[in-house]
Design an enzyme around this catalytic site. Structure first.
Site, mmCIF file in Angstrom:
data_model
loop_
_atom_site.group_PDB
_atom_site.id
_atom_site.type_symbol
_atom_site.label_atom_id
_atom_site.label_comp_id
_atom_site.label_asym_id
_atom_site.label_seq_id
_atom_site.Cartn_x
_atom_site.Cartn_y
_atom_site.Cartn_z
ATOM 1 N N LYS A 52 0.874 -1.082 -0.087
ATOM 2 C CA LYS A 52 0.070 0.072 -0.076
ATOM 3 C C LYS A 52 0.723 1.143 -0.312
ATOM 4 C CE LYS A 52 -3.830 -2.190 2.445
ATOM 5 N NZ LYS A 52 -4.588 -2.808 3.483
ATOM 6 N N GLN A 96 -5.064 -1.638 9.489
ATOM 7 C CA GLN A 96 -4.829 -3.002 8.918
ATOM 8 C C GLN A 96 -5.469 -4.034 9.869
ATOM 9 O OE1 GLN A 96 -3.892 -3.327 5.855
ATOM 10 N NE2 GLN A 96 -4.159 -5.586 6.013
ATOM 11 N N ASP A 119 -11.549 2.826 4.157
ATOM 12 C CA ASP A 119 -12.224 1.571 4.182
ATOM 13 C C ASP A 119 -13.756 1.701 4.079
ATOM 14 O OD1 ASP A 119 -10.108 -0.684 3.891
ATOM 15 O OD2 ASP A 119 -9.815 -0.206 6.205
#
Ligand code: GUN
Length: 283
Positions: A52, A96, A119
């Protein structure tokens, strides 16, 4: 002829579009910024977060990887989230997952400002998706990435019968909402469902997110279906395989994602896309 859905190629195109948008924002003095919070040293999470960060940097974005040891306290992670919520150079915050069991995942996700929740896991953003609200809000990157793949290979989604195997909050449920919002008929099944084959055989689009290697075989798939494999299973020989028995199912499917190289690359490309969305929406 079966189309092998090229997730790497579509992700590359998406990244090029994202880079153009980053360059345009830079002309306005805005550098899109993402902060990724990593707790512990789960090998898969370490690789994902590194990828990422590398992709964000390649696209000219600001990227921070904030690492904590696996015994970090809830208060310390909360403090970092509050810090990035208040930092105007950060437009996107990602924690994460999975997190160590002692941390309260829900409280941490809800602490992220909904405007920076890249997200789309915060209940406010989930609610907007569920209600099909107008306006701008982030959604699960894997689910949105799957929609991008479907739109690349299918003329329309409206009216299609879709079966999703799996009920996860990260992928299957947001995908269900995105598909319903585009007038698909969506059936959610799980390994608890009686006669799963009935539902898989009626699916024009079959999405498999069960976490079971090679679960779905050729005789369970409708000829001409589009098959999306969300599974990533590392086998004893270190090979990655999906939840779909690719070699047999590709004989009957019209479109099918490989593993690796299907859904996986779309998640990171969509994360980058959505970071730039947040920077544009909240400028
Ligand atoms: N771990 C595996 N997939 C994801 C994802 O899409 N978002 C986050 N935050 N963690 C993950």
């Amino acid at each position: 002829m079966t189309n092998i859905i090229n997730g790497r190629q579509i992700a590359k195109q998406l990244n090029q579009e994202t880079k153009t948008r980053v360059d345009k924002l830079k002309e306005e003095g805005i550098i899109p910024g993402i902060a990724v919070i990593l707790v512990g040293d789960n090998p898969a999470s370490v690789i994902y977060t590194r990828n990422k960060q590398k992709t964000a940097e390649k696209l000219g974005m600001k990227s921070i990887l904030r690492k904590f040891p696996k015994d970090v306290s809830q208060a310390e992670v909360l403090q970092a989230i509050h810090h990035y919520n208040d930092d105007p150079t950060i437009h996107a915050i990602l924690i994460q997952l999975p997190l160590p069991k002692h941390l309260n995942q829900t409280e941490l996700i809800e602490a992220i400002s909904p405007e920076k929740d890249v997200d789309g896991f915060d209940s406010k953003n989930v609610g907007k998706l569920y209600n099909n609200e107008d306006g701008h809000y982030p959604v699960s990157c894997t689910a949105r990435g799957i929609m991008t793949l479907l739109h690349s290979y299918l003329d329309k989604i409206e009216g299609k019968n879709v079966t999703i195997i799996g009920r996860s909050i990260l992928v299957s449920r947001p995908l269900q909402s995105l598909l319903i919002n585009e007038n698909a008929t969506v059936t959610m099944v799980s390994l608890h469902t009686d006669d799963i084959d009935y539902y898989t055989k009626h699916a024009d689009i079959l999405v498999v997110a069960a976490g079971t290697p090679n679960l779905i075989k050729k005789d369970q798939v409708k000829p001409g279906a589009t098959v999306i494999d969300v599974g990533i299973n590392r086998m004893a020989n270190h090979h990655l395989v999906g939840d779909v028995d690719f070699n047999s199912v590709k004989e009957v499917a019209e479109n099918i994602t490989p593993v690796p190289g299907g859904v996986g690359p779309m998640t990171i490309a969509t994360l980058m896309q959505q970071t730039v969305d947040l920077a544009e929406w909240n400028k």
